[in-house]
Scaffold this motif. Structure first.
Motif, PDB file in Angstrom:
ATOM      1  N   LEU A  61       0.828  -1.203   0.000  1.00  0.00           N
ATOM      2  CA  LEU A  61       0.000   0.000   0.000  1.00  0.00           C
ATOM      3  C   LEU A  61       0.860   1.249   0.000  1.00  0.00           C
ATOM      4  O   LEU A  61       0.571   2.231  -0.701  1.00  0.00           O
ATOM      5  N   PHE A  62       1.934   1.213   0.772  1.00  0.00           N
ATOM      6  CA  PHE A  62       2.838   2.356   0.817  1.00  0.00           C
ATOM      7  C   PHE A  62       3.533   2.546  -0.529  1.00  0.00           C
ATOM      8  O   PHE A  62       3.646   3.669  -1.038  1.00  0.00           O
ATOM      9  N   ALA A  63       4.027   1.456  -1.116  1.00  0.00           N
ATOM     10  CA  ALA A  63       4.680   1.551  -2.426  1.00  0.00           C
ATOM     11  C   ALA A  63       3.718   2.083  -3.473  1.00  0.00           C
ATOM     12  O   ALA A  63       4.093   2.862  -4.352  1.00  0.00           O
ATOM     13  N   ASN A  79      -1.613   9.709   2.776  1.00  0.00           N
ATOM     14  CA  ASN A  79      -0.917   8.508   3.215  1.00  0.00           C
ATOM     15  C   ASN A  79      -0.435   8.649   4.649  1.00  0.00           C
ATOM     16  O   ASN A  79      -0.508   7.712   5.454  1.00  0.00           O
ATOM     17  N   PHE A  80       0.072   9.839   4.981  1.00  0.00           N
ATOM     18  CA  PHE A  80       0.534  10.107   6.347  1.00  0.00           C
ATOM     19  C   PHE A  80      -0.615   9.967   7.352  1.00  0.00           C
ATOM     20  O   PHE A  80      -0.459   9.344   8.411  1.00  0.00           O
ATOM     21  N   LEU A  81      -1.761  10.544   7.039  1.00  0.00           N
ATOM     22  CA  LEU A  81      -2.907  10.470   7.948  1.00  0.00           C
ATOM     23  C   LEU A  81      -3.376   9.033   8.136  1.00  0.00           C
ATOM     24  O   LEU A  81      -3.776   8.644   9.237  1.00  0.00           O
ATOM     25  N   PHE A  82      -3.314   8.239   7.077  1.00  0.00           N
ATOM     26  CA  PHE A  82      -3.723   6.837   7.165  1.00  0.00           C
ATOM     27  C   PHE A  82      -2.856   6.090   8.174  1.00  0.00           C
ATOM     28  O   PHE A  82      -3.361   5.442   9.103  1.00  0.00           O
ATOM     29  N   SER A 102       6.106  -3.768  17.824  1.00  0.00           N
ATOM     30  CA  SER A 102       5.259  -2.630  18.192  1.00  0.00           C
ATOM     31  C   SER A 102       4.452  -2.169  16.988  1.00  0.00           C
ATOM     32  O   SER A 102       5.004  -1.647  16.016  1.00  0.00           O
ATOM     33  N   TYR A 103       3.135  -2.345  17.052  1.00  0.00           N
ATOM     34  CA  TYR A 103       2.275  -1.913  15.952  1.00  0.00           C
ATOM     35  C   TYR A 103       2.316  -0.390  15.802  1.00  0.00           C
ATOM     36  O   TYR A 103       2.319   0.128  14.683  1.00  0.00           O
ATOM     37  N   THR A 104       2.340   0.315  16.930  1.00  0.00           N
ATOM     38  CA  THR A 104       2.372   1.777  16.878  1.00  0.00           C
ATOM     39  C   THR A 104       3.632   2.270  16.182  1.00  0.00           C
ATOM     40  O   THR A 104       3.580   3.137  15.286  1.00  0.00           O
ATOM     41  N   PHE A 105       4.779   1.721  16.568  1.00  0.00           N
ATOM     42  CA  PHE A 105       6.035   2.147  15.967  1.00  0.00           C
ATOM     43  C   PHE A 105       6.092   1.772  14.493  1.00  0.00           C
ATOM     44  O   PHE A 105       6.610   2.524  13.661  1.00  0.00           O
ATOM     45  N   PHE A 106       5.548   0.620  14.159  1.00  0.00           N
ATOM     46  CA  PHE A 106       5.507   0.163  12.773  1.00  0.00           C
ATOM     47  C   PHE A 106       4.779   1.181  11.893  1.00  0.00           C
ATOM     48  O   PHE A 106       5.277   1.604  10.845  1.00  0.00           O
ATOM     49  N   HIS A 107       3.584   1.597  12.305  1.00  0.00           N
ATOM     50  CA  HIS A 107       2.811   2.554  11.512  1.00  0.00           C
ATOM     51  C   HIS A 107       3.423   3.951  11.555  1.00  0.00           C
ATOM     52  O   HIS A 107       3.346   4.693  10.567  1.00  0.00           O
ATOM     53  N   LEU A 108       4.036   4.301  12.686  1.00  0.00           N
ATOM     54  CA  LEU A 108       4.664   5.613  12.787  1.00  0.00           C
ATOM     55  C   LEU A 108       5.811   5.755  11.796  1.00  0.00           C
ATOM     56  O   LEU A 108       5.986   6.820  11.181  1.00  0.00           O
ATOM     57  N   ILE A 109       6.582   4.696  11.615  1.00  0.00           N
ATOM     58  CA  ILE A 109       7.691   4.739  10.659  1.00  0.00           C
ATOM     59  C   ILE A 109       7.167   4.911   9.243  1.00  0.00           C
ATOM     60  O   ILE A 109       7.730   5.665   8.437  1.00  0.00           O
ATOM     61  N   PHE A 110       6.074   4.241   8.903  1.00  0.00           N
ATOM     62  CA  PHE A 110       5.489   4.422   7.581  1.00  0.00           C
ATOM     63  C   PHE A 110       4.970   5.846   7.408  1.00  0.00           C
ATOM     64  O   PHE A 110       5.040   6.419   6.309  1.00  0.00           O
ATOM     65  N   ALA A 111       4.416   6.430   8.473  1.00  0.00           N
ATOM     66  CA  ALA A 111       3.932   7.807   8.399  1.00  0.00           C
ATOM     67  C   ALA A 111       5.091   8.766   8.117  1.00  0.00           C
ATOM     68  O   ALA A 111       4.989   9.661   7.257  1.00  0.00           O
ATOM     69  N   LEU A 112       6.215   8.572   8.823  1.00  0.00           N
ATOM     70  CA  LEU A 112       7.385   9.406   8.584  1.00  0.00           C
ATOM     71  C   LEU A 112       7.971   9.159   7.194  1.00  0.00           C
ATOM     72  O   LEU A 112       8.448  10.092   6.528  1.00  0.00           O
TER      73      LEU A 112
END
Length: 414
Positions: free
Chosen positions: A38-40, A87-90, A345-355
C-alpha cells in the motif's frame, strides 16, 4: 471540483481495484507485506500525479487561488504533497489506534491484521479528500514534512548500525578461522572501494578549470571520516571491529556521491551532468524504484524491530522478528492459558510508515526546492545536497558515538 473528482477517483479506483483483488488473499502472516504494498502504491501514485496532474490542478479554484498562475512545478509539488498527506494520515491514525497493544487478545490486534478491503477504501478516500483542502494546510504539512523526514533519516542510520553490529557479531560468534578471514576480506574490499570511489568523485565533481572548493571539502571530509572510523574501532580501549567501520565508510562515500550528484545540472562543478541536460525515462524509473525499495525496506526493518528503541549491540536491539512471521503470528489458540504477546510494536511500525510518507514526498519534490529547477528531475537542488551531506555526517557521528559511549558511560550497557 469536477476535474479533481475525476482525477482522484480515477487514480483511487485503479489503486482500489489492484488492492481489493488481493485483499482476500492477505493472511495474518503477510499483513506487513500488504502495508508495504500500500505504501509503495502511494509512491507510484505520487509520481504519476507529479507528471500529469499539473494542468488539471491549475483549473481547480481552491488550489489555483493566485492572481498570476504559478509555474507547473508548483502544482506538481502540490499534488505530491496532497497524496503524501493522505498517506501520512492513514498510517498516523493507525499508529494512534494501536497505542498500548501488548498481546494478541486485544481487539485492535485484529484491526491491524485484517479488514483489508475497508482499509484500502479508507486509504483511497483519504487521498481523494486531500485534494479538497485549502493550500494553507498543504503549506503547513510541507514544513512539518521536513522535520519528519529528518527524523526518518536518523531511523535509517540507526537501523544500518544495528544491522552491521548484528552481522559482525554473528560471524564472530561462530569462532572459526574462515569467518574471521571473511570479516577481514569484507573489510579490505570495502575500504579499497571507498578510496577508489572517492578518487572517482574527485574526477567527476572537480573538473579542471573550475574552483570547486566545496566539493573537494565534502570528498576530503569523507576520506578523513573513513580513516577516523578505522582508528577509533581498532583502539585497544574500544570494543570495536574493522568490518562495521569499513561498511560505514563506503556508505558515507555513497551519501557523499548522492549529495554531489544532486547539485543542479547547470552548476559548473557537477561534472557528472555537464554533457547531459535531460534525464532519460529509464533513469527516472530506476531512481523511483530505488527510492521505493529503500524507503519500504527501512520502514519495515525499523517498524519490525526494537533496533531504534535500543542502542546497537544491546540484547534488546537483537530482538528482531522476520518479515513473514511463523508461529508468533498465528494468533492465540483457544487452549493457551495466557495470551501471546505481539511480536513487534504496531504503533512504531505505523509511525515509521507515516514518517516515510513525509520523506518520500521530500524526495519527489527535491525537498520542495524543485520549483526553481527542472520538472524532469527528482531529488535535485541545493537543499537536497545539504540534506545528503548532513545525513553523512550524522551517520558518522552516531557510529563514533556507539564506539565511544561505553567508555564515557561505563556503568550503562550499549
Amino acid at each position: 471540483m469536477f476535474v479533481v473528482s475525476c482525477l482522484t477517483s480515477c487514480c483511487a479506483s485503479c489503486a482500489c481495484g489492484a488492492c481489493m483483488s488481493a485483499a482476500s488473499a492477505i493472511s495474518r502472516r503477510s499483513a506487513r507485506l500488504a502495508y508495504c504494498g500500500l505504501f509503495a502504491l502511494s509512491l507510484i501514485l505520487s509520481w504519476i500525479l507529479r507528471e500529469v496532474a499539473a494542468p488539471l490542478l491549475q483549473k481547480v479554484p481552491w488550489i489555483n487561488t493566485f492572481a498570476h498562475t504559478p509555474s507547473k512545478e508548483w502544482f506538481q509539488t502540490n499534488a505530491v504533497l496532497r497524496v503524501s498527506l493522505g498517506n501520512f494520515l492513514f498510517f498516523a491514525t493507525f499508529a494512534a489506534m494501536m497505542i498500548g497493544v501488548k498481546d494478541q487478545n486485544d481487539k485492535r490486534d485484529a484491526w491491524h491484521h485484517g479488514g483489508w478491503v475497508l482499509k484500502v477504501v479508507v486509504w483511497a478516500v483519504l487521498i481523494a479528500l486531500m485534494f479538497f483542502l485549502p493550500n494553507i494546510v498543504i503549506t503547513i504539512y510541507e514544513t512539518l514534512s521536513k522535520f519528519g523526514s529528518g527524523f526518518f533519516l536518523l531511523v535509517q542510520v540507526v537501523i544500518l548500525l544495528d544491522f552491521l553490529t548484528n552481522w559482525n557479531d554473528s560471524w564472530v560468534e561462530k569462532d572459526e578461522q574462515k569467518w574471521y578471514i571473511a570479516l577481514l576480506v569484507v573489510s579490505v574490499v570495502c575500504y579499497l572501494a571507498t578510496f577508489a570511489f572517492s578518487g572517482v568523485l574527485f574526477v567527476w565533481f572537480n573538473p579542471s578549470g573550475h574552483d570547486c572548493g566545496l566539493n573537494i571539502f565534502f570528498i576530503v571530509m569523507t576520506l578523513i571520516l573513513a580513516f577516523a572510523f578505522a582508528i577509533i574501532a581498532l583502539h585497544p580501549q574500544v570494543n570495536g571491529s574493522l568490518m562495521p567501520a569499513s561498511v560505514i565508510s563506503i556508505y558515507c562515500a555513497y551519501l557523499c556521491y548522492s549529495g554531489l550528484s544532486s547539485e543542479p545540472t547547470d552548476y559548473e562543478c557537477n561534472g557528472l551532468h555537464r554533457h547531459s541536460k535531460q534525464v532519460s525515462t529509464g533513469t527516472l524509473v530506476l531512481g523511483m524504484l530505488t527510492t521505493v525499495l529503500s524507503v519500504v525496506y527501512s520502514a519495515v526493518r525499523a517498524g519490525s524491530s526494537t533496533a531504534f528503541l535500543s542502542p546497537p549491540s544491546s540484547p534488546k536491539a537483537g530482538a528482531t522478528s522476520p518479515l513473514l512471521e511463523g508461529d508468533t503470528e498465528a494468533g492465540k489458540s483457544s487452549k493457551d492459558a495466557e495470551p501471546k504477546p505481539v511480536s513487534y510494536s504496531y504503533t512504531f511500525f505505523h509511525l515509521i510508515f507515516a514518517l516515510a510518507s513525509m520523506y518520500s514526498a521530500m524526495l519527489l519534490t527535491g525537498w520542495t526546492s524543485s520549483t526553481s529547477g527542472s520538472s524532469e528531475l527528482i531529488d535535485v537542488g541545493w537543499t537536497t545536497v545539504w540534506v545528503r551531506i548532513c545525513t553523512e555526517w550524522a551517520t558518522a557521528a552516531l557510529y563514533i558515538w556507539t564506539l565511544v559511549a561505553p567508555l564515557i558511560f561505563p556503568d550503562r550497557e550499549f
